[in-house]
Design a protein around this motif. Structure first.
Motif, short mmCIF file in Angstrom:
data_model
loop_
_atom_site.label_atom_id
_atom_site.label_comp_id
_atom_site.label_asym_id
_atom_site.label_seq_id
_atom_site.Cartn_x
_atom_site.Cartn_y
_atom_site.Cartn_z
N ILE B 48 0.84 -1.21 0.00
CA ILE B 48 0.00 0.00 0.00
C ILE B 48 0.87 1.26 0.00
O ILE B 48 0.65 2.19 -0.78
CB ILE B 48 -0.97 0.00 1.21
N LEU B 49 1.87 1.26 0.88
CA LEU B 49 2.78 2.43 0.91
C LEU B 49 3.41 2.66 -0.45
O LEU B 49 3.45 3.80 -0.95
CB LEU B 49 3.90 2.18 1.94
N MET B 50 3.90 1.58 -1.07
CA MET B 50 4.55 1.71 -2.37
C MET B 50 3.58 2.26 -3.42
O MET B 50 3.94 3.12 -4.22
CB MET B 50 5.05 0.33 -2.84
N ASP B 51 2.36 1.75 -3.42
CA ASP B 51 1.37 2.23 -4.38
C ASP B 51 1.16 3.74 -4.26
O ASP B 51 1.17 4.46 -5.25
CB ASP B 51 0.01 1.55 -4.14
N VAL B 52 0.95 4.18 -3.02
CA VAL B 52 0.68 5.62 -2.80
C VAL B 52 1.90 6.45 -3.21
O VAL B 52 1.78 7.48 -3.88
CB VAL B 52 0.30 5.88 -1.33
N THR B 63 17.11 2.49 -2.84
CA THR B 63 16.59 1.12 -2.83
C THR B 63 15.52 0.89 -1.76
O THR B 63 15.70 1.26 -0.60
CB THR B 63 17.77 0.15 -2.57
N VAL B 64 14.44 0.26 -2.18
CA VAL B 64 13.51 -0.36 -1.24
C VAL B 64 14.07 -1.75 -0.99
O VAL B 64 14.08 -2.60 -1.88
CB VAL B 64 12.09 -0.44 -1.85
N LEU B 65 14.57 -1.98 0.20
CA LEU B 65 15.44 -3.14 0.47
C LEU B 65 14.72 -4.46 0.30
O LEU B 65 13.75 -4.74 1.01
CB LEU B 65 16.02 -3.02 1.88
N GLY B 66 15.15 -5.26 -0.63
CA GLY B 66 14.59 -6.59 -0.82
C GLY B 66 13.47 -6.65 -1.83
O GLY B 66 12.86 -7.69 -2.03
N ARG B 67 13.19 -5.53 -2.47
CA ARG B 67 12.05 -5.51 -3.38
C ARG B 67 12.45 -5.26 -4.83
O ARG B 67 11.60 -5.13 -5.69
CB ARG B 67 11.07 -4.43 -2.89
N ILE B 79 9.54 3.75 3.80
CA ILE B 79 9.19 2.34 3.52
C ILE B 79 10.10 1.39 4.29
O ILE B 79 9.63 0.46 4.95
CB ILE B 79 9.30 2.06 2.01
N ASN B 80 11.39 1.60 4.20
CA ASN B 80 12.31 0.67 4.87
C ASN B 80 12.14 0.71 6.39
O ASN B 80 12.22 -0.32 7.06
CB ASN B 80 13.76 0.99 4.48
N PHE B 109 21.28 4.15 5.65
CA PHE B 109 21.30 3.38 4.39
C PHE B 109 20.96 4.28 3.20
O PHE B 109 21.63 4.24 2.16
CB PHE B 109 20.29 2.22 4.46
N ALA B 110 19.92 5.09 3.33
CA ALA B 110 19.46 5.89 2.19
C ALA B 110 20.44 7.00 1.86
O ALA B 110 20.75 7.24 0.68
CB ALA B 110 18.07 6.46 2.50
N LEU B 111 20.93 7.70 2.88
CA LEU B 111 21.92 8.75 2.61
C LEU B 111 23.20 8.13 2.06
O LEU B 111 23.85 8.71 1.18
CB LEU B 111 22.21 9.56 3.88
#
Lengths: 442, 442
Positions: B48-52, B63-67, B79-80, B109-111
């Motif tokens: 749901i988060l990804m969709d929005v 990266t969305v980790l693992g996706r 998300i992470n 991780f993101a930075l």
């Protein structure tokens, strides 16, 4: 059960149920909001927000109002909501000091632009959103505010989520979830007053509330009793509360009608004195004035006793400056609180003639003023209710004039006039594009 | 002055000042966090988060980790951070029940990915961020938590902002502003427990804190005394507080070392019983067991007395299910709390043999268990400190095994092994890309 009951009110109050005077008030509120938003859009606060957002993503879907730029839906809401509060010149629900449009109007503008909702639908959602947040604010004011919350930040997301839920046509369960996701994000410290972070509050509340509704729309789960639960919003965020205020006389008494507009770009406590000085300026020339004595409510000197302001912001906290500049320029808009006006020799001279006197018998929206001339004349004027109070609201002409002044550095005068006409006739405008194209083509 | 003093600690504690054992603990924490994040990344909450988010903007930077997907910096952090809390299997600072990695690890991780900071710099910022949020949590726990705040949401943004300020090399003023912008966004109601919105809290705290630092970096103004001000964080968000805990023995006592990892995917109160049942499973076969008597702390039956759980989530709140499945499968990971296990006839049968007995003399991390067989034998085992307690922490081998199980549906076993090696040697890995490429290529 109050959350679920509130959801029923939110979803079952149709456009046709709204009194004409409430719709009129909504159009004025939206016009006022649009003016303060466009007026501040070139402020450094917005420059920084825009920089950070555009480094994060380059979407161009929704308008940053008055800036000829677009960004993504959620960021546009944050920016436009923030801009509207920068001048401290936006609307105020007088019973709670909540600024209702800030968290709600950017959501209806942005959803309207992205998903092409009709202007009538936008007015409807705007009113429901404002009524929702104001009734929740009523339930926890003043205890919540006294504790230290900036109430526009803390309950604003409820209004944003309610407005978005109406527009997105969510069902009861999902609207309750949207309020849950919004309510858990409540935030906002009064400690931030005097910094850019204060105006960030309504913007972020708008963004939080919109995100809540977008998540709930897709089935994101949350509590359906966020307001009344033991560890829910009212208990956790406020030492005292009266939840009956949320539903009582919904649809009969409109809290939204207690939303007032500021004629002057400074704290409400100064408005009676400004009214009086503008009136007195019709009687005498500056050089003939020996002194102006202002009998004021005690709050005035508690909050605005700064005798020698050095910056624009300090000017807003000086009865001496506000009264002087009002006499000299017959106005107290954003321009009258710019640094050049605060530091001008003529203003500094005239400030010395202003003599405020605390008087316990003077109400907060009242002033008794006496102007004395060098020739020995004395002129009195009493303002019973300042302009912008509930008893003496700004007229449509005043609102239009305020809007014009706020927009004149961004838009041509013809465009401003056209915008006013469209906004005050918004329910009959075919599409929000008709409004946005005026703003974006200038 | 505590905010300014804290800022000095944040900025003046260098990597070289960190004890080796704290760095080791950080690598374990990051590995544990990465496992729970990847493990839950296909959950509906994340769908749901990804969709929005993807309807809002199509950026592909972080990266969305693992996706095998990327999104924008601020959304990836949301998300992470959310994913890491979905299984309730992430780390816990035992004195405050704060989950420290959730709001901080996604930011580093993101930075690290977007701006190519060295892995050593990431470890450094991660530790400082966690220490910051935990010390603020200490100052307001338990009063703040008892009032109803989900402490990971409410103080997490301080940790995220501190970590980002260190990485972005902000000066003292701007770091203080970052804490101000982060602190005014504090949020999170315990009423959300049991819904998707609970796991949203650490993600949103991470996002709020990162946004705070990005704004402060460019000069966005805020209060520089957000923690201690009259209308600041501590006074407004907590009925009681002890601000001395924020600075006392900084650099000597590391709160971050009190961060524990869960061996089992359920509440900590059940862990001693699970330990005992896994041990007892070495002694008898299920069909020979007549009953297992568990002498437990009173909390166990207050929180987990569900005799006939019907869903995976209910299974996590049932001592009967947790003990039975631990005996039958010698484990209590996420798989053991899936609905198929909870509803399996064999589990249901064995649950009837579990007999918890409240015993006031049993500590929270302790159990005394007795297994009785049909043949009349009786076997006793006492767990003094459950696995995952401070006295009996998970070994590296246990952590690796947990990570493997969490990742095995997303990554090849060789990749998992390589990831463990890289993460446990992170300070010597040349670039975060070496880690991310393993995750993204699988």
């Amino acid at each position: 059960m109050v959350t679920k009951q509130l959801v029923k009110r939110i979803l079952n109050t149709n456009y046709e149920d709204l009194p004409d005077r409430v719709i009129e008030h909504a159009k004025k509120s939206l016009l006022n909001w649009l003016g303060v938003t466009i007026g501040a859009i070139d402020h450094e606060t917005i420059d920084i927000l825009m920089d950070v957002i555009q480094e994060n993503n380059q979407s161009t879907e929704v308008t940053v109002l008055g800036r000829n730029r677009k960004t993504d839906l959620l960021s546009a809401v944050l920016i436009n909501g923030t801009s509207s509060h920068i001048f401290d010149f936006d609307d105020t629900h007088l019973p709670t000091i909540h600024h209702p449009s800030g968290p709600v109007a950017p959501v209806v503008f942005a959803l309207g632009e992205k998903y092409h909702f009709s202007p009538k639908a936008l007015i409807h959602a705007f009113i429901i959103g404002c009524e929702t947040e104001l009734r929740i604010s009523n339930a926890i004011y003043p205890s919540h505010y006294q504790l230290g919350y900036h109430i526009t930040g803390s309950t604003g997301a409820f209004g944003a989520a309610a407005a978005a839920s109406v527009l997105l046509n969510l069902d009861e369960d999902r609207t309750a979830m949207a309020l849950g996701i919004a309510g858990t994000q409540s935030f906002g410290l009064r400690e931030m007053f005097g910094t850019m972070t204060k105006s960030f509050h309504p913007g972020k509340a708008a963004q939080n509330g919109l995100l809540a509704a977008l998540l709930a729309q897709k089935g994101f789960t949350s509590s359906q009793q966020v307001i009344e639960a033991k560890r829910g919003f009212a208990n956790v965020y406020s030492p005292e509360r009266d939840l009956t205020q949320i539903l009582d006389k919904w649809g009969e008494v409109w809290e939204f009608e207690k939303n007032a507009f500021k004629p002057y770009a400074c704290g409400i406590v100064l408005h009676p004195a400004i009214d009086a000085c503008i009136k007195l300026s019709e009687i005498a020339k500056p050089e003939d004035v020996k002194e102006i004595i202002l009998n004021v409510h005690p709050y005035v000197l508690e909050l605005t006793a700064k005798e020698n302001p050095q910056t624009g912001l300090e000017g807003k906290f000086s009865i001496y400056h506000a009264a002087a500049i009002a006499f000299l320029e017959k106005d107290a808009s954003e321009a009258q609180f710019k640094e050049d006006k605060v530091l001008a020799p003529q203003t500094i001279d005239f400030r010395k003639k202003i003599r405020p006197v605390v008087n316990e018998n003077i109400a907060k929206d009242m002033v008794k003023a006496t102007l004395k001339t060098y020739k020995g004349f004395s002129h009195n004027v009493t303002i019973e209710h300042a302009t912008g109070s509930l008893e003496n609201p700004m007229t449509q002409q005043m609102i239009n004039r305020k809007f014009t002044k706020l927009c004149q550095e961004h838009l041509q005068i013809e465009a401003i006039q056209e915008l006013i006409n469209k906004m005050m006739n918004l329910e009959n405008v075919p599409s929000l594009t008709d409004v946005l194209s005026i703003i974006n083509n200038n």
